[in-house]
Scaffold this active site. Structure first.
Site, PDB file in Angstrom:
ATOM      1  N   LYS A  86       0.830  -1.197   0.000  1.00  0.00           N
ATOM      2  CA  LYS A  86       0.000   0.000   0.000  1.00  0.00           C
ATOM      3  C   LYS A  86       0.872   1.257   0.000  1.00  0.00           C
ATOM      4  CE  LYS A  86      -4.053  -2.053   2.198  1.00  0.00           C
ATOM      5  NZ  LYS A  86      -4.985  -1.760   1.120  1.00  0.00           N
ATOM      6  N   ASP A  88      -4.521 -14.075  11.923  1.00  0.00           N
ATOM      7  CA  ASP A  88      -4.893 -13.581  10.606  1.00  0.00           C
ATOM      8  C   ASP A  88      -4.307 -12.216  10.320  1.00  0.00           C
ATOM      9  OD1 ASP A  88      -6.305 -13.694   8.134  1.00  0.00           O
ATOM     10  OD2 ASP A  88      -7.866 -12.413   8.970  1.00  0.00           O
ATOM     11  N   HIS A 107       0.316  -8.477   9.251  1.00  0.00           N
ATOM     12  CA  HIS A 107       0.107  -7.061   8.920  1.00  0.00           C
ATOM     13  C   HIS A 107       0.587  -6.117  10.027  1.00  0.00           C
ATOM     14  CE1 HIS A 107      -1.995  -8.582   5.577  1.00  0.00           C
ATOM     15  NE2 HIS A 107      -3.217  -8.578   6.049  1.00  0.00           N
TER      16      HIS A 107
END
Length: 513
Positions: free
Chosen positions: A209, A262, A267
């Site tokens: 990103k 997850d 992340h």
């Protein structure tokens, strides 16, 4: 005059030092396993089209799909066409589609079907001849981690993983990279037995990103922030990834995984590493990884895990003006599941720069709004030469990097309220990508797929980073497994009450983005 040897996959006509020129992949093809899934349809196929539309893929680029569906190549081409029409970022152009569609192929089969992989090898060899892909192929494993071993074994057995001459073969792996440290090491052993370390690309789409990459520019291209980016000035850091959607349709993947595995393991710990790392010698892959690994090796969860973590499951509530069911009522879920849909943890970083500065990480489903941000909250001024009533509404200064959906940076500081009285309140100064730049930011998968085809690895976590992340998270997951079930929180709120209590113990509170 002798010519310097050019690395495979690199455009020899481009000077890599000239950042004004686009990076264009050399002759190559991409094989996607799992083309019937949402990721391939909503992200991967549109990203390939957008790269083609922007002129960043070679005219002879080839896209091959592998799945057990009884399709012909024409059927798969129609699937790609529909996916592009529905989800591509750039405008649909017939000329671009014709160029892309000429390189589309499909191979039908299952992962344990030797004949299917032999047909895939024949297809790849035919593309080398007809499309000029030069033996350069990347294999994208958009499949459950349980299928990695058999796919890698088949790629090895069929010879697809072995390049010839100066050609390359690469593999792309989607998260999660295992479900704990032991399984991550097992997965690494399997993949590295087939591909070289430099040819293994672990996708963490958050690192693609623009705003995440802008974090590095914000810190290291400006003198303004780095001098106060330390424990002398920073009170704490909050890293949040909140989603307003539930788990609908993902029972087979999510149950047993949960929010911590997850999102936090990959992340959020990657965002932490970029936020907290020292300035790298350069921005090449090796230097970036070295600094991230130093930070992750210094991260620790406080000993009293129960006081410094929280987890929850969403229950029925209201979201976006409509009634939604709770996690345990979602289709396909075990009504007694203890999988968490919200996770929050405090970690500390044992370095001179960050000693005494807690980092709070949280992620959840069915929260009040969709937002991902990094908030660096600064200490209060040591002395305020104002009446206490003049600053009673003044909070702490904060620098907030908004990763999604409104990409940008916000700076919160105190300013005088207009009027005859001296009254100071919080105000914000805002930078938004959409306002400052006319060109829309590429999707993360555009950048990452192009980097795979170029063999450019800075944005991909290496195995050491993966293992360090599991070493941080494993004690939390093990503690939760032995201490009851997640706490409830109503859909459309900001998580369970225990998450607020976790912050209150430290004399702090979560930001409301």
């Amino acid at each position: 005059m002798s010519r310097a040897k050019v690395a495979p996959g690199v455009n020899p006509l481009r000077d890599p030092r000239d950042r004004r020129l686009p990076r264009i992949a050399g002759p190559c093809g991409l094989v996607i396993f799992g083309v019937t899934g949402d990721l391939a349809r909503k992200k991967l196929m549109p990203a390939v089209y957008d790269l083609t539309n922007r002129g960043l893929l070679p005219p002879g680029f080839a896209l091959t799909g592998f799945a057990r569906r009884d399709w012909e190549t024409e059927d798969f081409a129609q699937i790609v066409h529909d996916a592009v029409r529905d989800h591509a970022r750039t405008p649909f152009r017939e000329a671009t589609w014709r160029q892309m569609s000429e390189g589309i192929r499909f191979v039908q089969g299952t992962f344990d079907d030797d004949d299917a992989f032999d047909r895939l090898r024949t297809t790849v060899e035919d593309l080398d001849r007809s499309r000029g892909t030069g033996g350069n192929h990347a294999f994208y494993l958009s499949v459950p981690p349980s299928s990695f071993p058999v796919v890698c074994e088949q790629l090895s057995r069929s010879g697809l993983s072995q390049p010839s001459g100066d050609a390359w073969r690469r593999v792309v792996i989607e998260k999660p990279f295992g479900h704990d440290l032991a399984s991550a090491r097992e997965l690494q052993n399997i993949v590295s037995s087939v591909f070289r370390p430099d040819d293994i690309f672990r996708i963490d789409h958050y690192l693609g990103k623009e705003t995440v990459q802008n974090l590095l520019a914000l810190r290291f291209a400006n003198q303004l922030f780095e001098p106060i980016w330390n424990a002398n000035h920073v009170d704490h850091v909050q890293i949040t990834m909140a989603e307003d959607i539930g788990i609908g349709g993902r029972a087979s993947y999510y149950d047993g995984i949960g929010a911590a595995r997850d999102v936090i393991q990959n992340h959020l710990l990657q965002l932490l590493a970029l936020t907290a790392m020292e300035e790298p010698v350069s921005f090449d892959a090796q230097s970036l990884r070295a600094e991230k690994e130093k930070v992750l090796s210094a991260v620790r969860v406080p000993r009293d895990i129960g006081r410094h973590t929280a987890r929850g499951q969403y229950t029925a509530g209201w979201q976006g003006g409509e009634s939604v069911v709770g996690f345990l009522e979602e289709e396909g879920f075990n009504p007694h599941s203890t999988t968490e849909t919200f996770a929050a943890i405090r970690v500390d970083i044992d370095t001179r720069r960050w000693a005494g500065v807690p980092f709070y990480l949280r992620s959840g489903k069915r929260l009040a709004k969709r937002v991902t941000e990094i908030a660096v909250v600064f200490k209060r001024a040591p002395h305020l030469p104002f009446e206490s009533t003049a600053t009673e509404e003044l909070g702490k200064n904060a620098l907030v990097i908004r990763v999604q959906p409104d990409e940008g940076v916000t700076l919160r500081f105190g300013a005088k309220v207009p009027g005859t009285q001296m009254e100071v309140r919080d105000v914000t100064m805002d930078f938004g990508y959409g306002h400052a730049f006319t060109e829309a930011s590429p999707e993360a998968y555009e950048r990452l797929i192009l980097d795979v085809l170029l063999g450019d690895p800075p944005l991909f976590p290496q195995n050491t980073e993966v293992e360090l992340s599991w070493k941080i998270l494993d004690p939390v997951i093990n503690y939760w497994a032995n201490h009851g079930k997640p706490d409830d929180y109503r859909a459309g709120t900001w998580g369970p009450r225990t998450a607020d209590e976790m912050m209150a113990r430290d004399g702090r509170a979560w930001r409301l983005p």
